[in-house]
Design an enzyme around this catalytic site. Structure first.
Site, PDB file in Angstrom:
ATOM      1  CE  LYS A  79      -3.804   1.990   2.756  1.00 46.54           C
ATOM      2  NZ  LYS A  79      -4.558   1.856   4.028  1.00 46.54           N
ATOM      3  CB  SER A 154      -7.766   3.451   3.033  1.00 46.85           C
ATOM      4  OG  SER A 154      -6.939   2.881   4.036  1.00 46.85           O
ATOM      5  CB  SER A 178      -8.044   0.591   5.704  1.00 46.09           C
ATOM      6  OG  SER A 178      -8.780   1.770   5.913  1.00 46.09           O
TER       7      SER A 178
END
Length: 487
Positions: A79, A154, A178
């Site tokens: 990420k 996210s 997330s």
């Protein structure tokens, strides 16, 4: 479903092919880089690829087999919230698009030491401040199961990339859900560990007491193997001192070993029906899954968390401390120290659908000065005691409930702000605001009859809530659930 032909279904498949001489690390990496080239224009899940990946693969191929690490040859995407020295790290923000970190985050270093190859960085919303993919840097990411829908956030790109076959596994970050929400929407396994079990050094903050990175994979076993490589104390993140409170480690692979104990016979699972929601498709999948768990020997006990809505409201600290936590992170990086989240919000340098950015930008400069801060800490402590007491009273091994009360939302509904961070019914906030660990495991698919009865079937995740530092028991139950689903 948008995906590419999968030559490998797991870490074990990759490593068996390499060890048997059927392929090389370089060939494996070439396959996944080609997959990114083919699929990323359709899904928008990767922000940047590693230009040194093939050189790193060649080095691993030349390594003495006796020196191979536990993740030898495994291509992973990380990420964009997590710093990488050889790839730009932008935290989902257009304001940081050219930022090159001075060193790798601790967990990136550990992955490399274990033999993994970081092949790319994955999309995310600005500062991880959303359940969805909307980002000033990358726009929106598409869900491989239905490109008209969002993959969740996210850790948006991490979920989409693994589901589509652009990587064997991914690392996400979880503050309020997330990792688990995109894992549920993309049919993956996603784990939120007890905060502090994995170092956050080199990972941007949202709520530092709740933040944790973690794996997103196609199986519980693969997630456990990654945990074995990255869990542990790190002097750069004093929160990781929590690891000394964990049960003694008797082997080098305690998390993987836990997945081998997958029998559900006698396991006592608290069923939290109050958060099942009203979506008929999801409820049908849940009821079928719970029946299968009972047939496998699990004992299901209906439980309630008194005043749950109250606790979820008064233990939320985004408005209290996210602004100061993000700004403290920015101030710690010389190249970013001129930035402030409230200035970015004022100047419109964020995706306009991110309602949470508007909320946290109005927060106090110093979270300890918030007049509600002490109450929120007290409410969190009370929340923890209430839930732990339910575990104790019913002698539970875990609680279970749907990861989310809805399926992956339509992207247009997000852009129109029909769904926002403040109104979306995700159940992931329960474990996050308790500071308890949880895992989301796929339990089936269903059509979204409430939205698009003619559309494809979409994944449903079951969240398994454990007690702090109880990841091994949680993984064992998750592996048992997974085994039932796979027949």
């Amino acid at each position: 479903m948008i995906s590419i032909e999968q030559p490998f279904r797991s870490i074990a498949d990759v490593q068996a092919a390499i060890n048997d001489g059927k392929t090389t690390v370089k060939a494996v990496v070439e396959h996944y880089l080609k997959a990114i080239d083919e699929l990323n224009p359709k899904l928008n899940a990767i922000t940047v690829t590693n230009k040194k990946a093939l050189d790193e693969a060649q080095r691993l191929d030349e390594l003495d087999p006796a020196k191979r690490g536990p993740l030898h040859g495994v291509p992973i995407v990380v990420k964009d919230q997590i710093e990488t020295v050889d790839m730009a790290t932008a935290f989902g923000s257009e304001a940081c698009k050219d930022y090159m970190p001075e060193r790798d985050a601790t967990l990136v270093r550990k992955l490399k030491e274990a033999g993994a190859i970081i092949i790319g960085k994955s999309t995310m919303p600005d500062w991880a401040a959303s359940w969805f993919s909307t980002s000033s840097l990358s726009g929106t990411t598409k869900n491989p199961y239905d490109v008209s829908r969002d993959p969740g956030g996210s850790s948006s790109g991490s979920g989409a990339a693994v589901a589509a076959g652009m990587a064997v596994a991914a690392i996400g970050g979880d503050t309020g859900g997330s990792i688990r929400l995109p894992s549920s929407f993309c049919g993956l396994v996603g784990i939120r560990v007890t905060p502090g079990r994995i170092s956050r050094d080199g990972m941007s903050a949202l709520v530092i007491t709740q933040d944790t990175p973690g794996p997103m994979t196609t199986s519980v076993e693969d997630a456990a193997k990654i945990l074995d490589a990255i869990v542990g104390f790190d002097a750069e993140d004093k929160y990781t001192s929590v690891n000394v409170l964990a049960p003694p480690v008797l082997t080098k692979t305690p998390f993987y070993d836990a997945t081998l104990q997958r029998s559900l016979k006698g396991k006592r699972l608290g069923v939290l029906k109050d958060v099942f929601g009203t979506h008929k498709g999801i409820r049908n999948v849940l009821e079928t899954a719970l029946e299968e768990l009972q047939k496998a020997g699990a004992e299901l006990i209906d439980v309630e968390i008194p005043d749950l809505d109250h606790y979820l409201t008064f233990t939320s600290v985004y408005a209290t401390r996210s602004k100061s936590d993000i700004n403290a992170f920015l101030a710690s990086r010389k190249a970013l120290s001129h930035l402030r989240v409230e200035d970015l919000q004022r100047d419109g340098v964020y995706h306009k659908s991110l309602d949470l950015i508007d909320v946290l930008a109005k927060g106090p400069k110093d979270f300890t000065q918030d007049p509600h801060f002490a109450r929120r800490l007290a409410e969190q402590s009370s929340f923890q005691r209430v839930v732990a007491s339910i575990f104790a009273e019913h002698q539970l091994d875990a609680m279970v409930y749907p990861t989310c009360q809805l399926l992956a939302p339509k992207t247009q509904d997000l852009l129109d702000m029909r769904w926002t961070c403040l109104n979306y019914p995700t159940n992931t906030v329960i474990s996050s605001q308790l500071l308890f660990p949880a895992i989301s495991v796929p339990i089936g698919k269903t059509k979204d009859v409430d939205e698009d009865s003619n559309g494809p079937e979409l994944p449903v995740g079951l969240e398994i809530l454990g007690l702090p530092l109880g990841e091994e028991r949680m993984l064992s139950i998750g592996a048992g659930v997974e085994a039932i689903q796979r027949g």
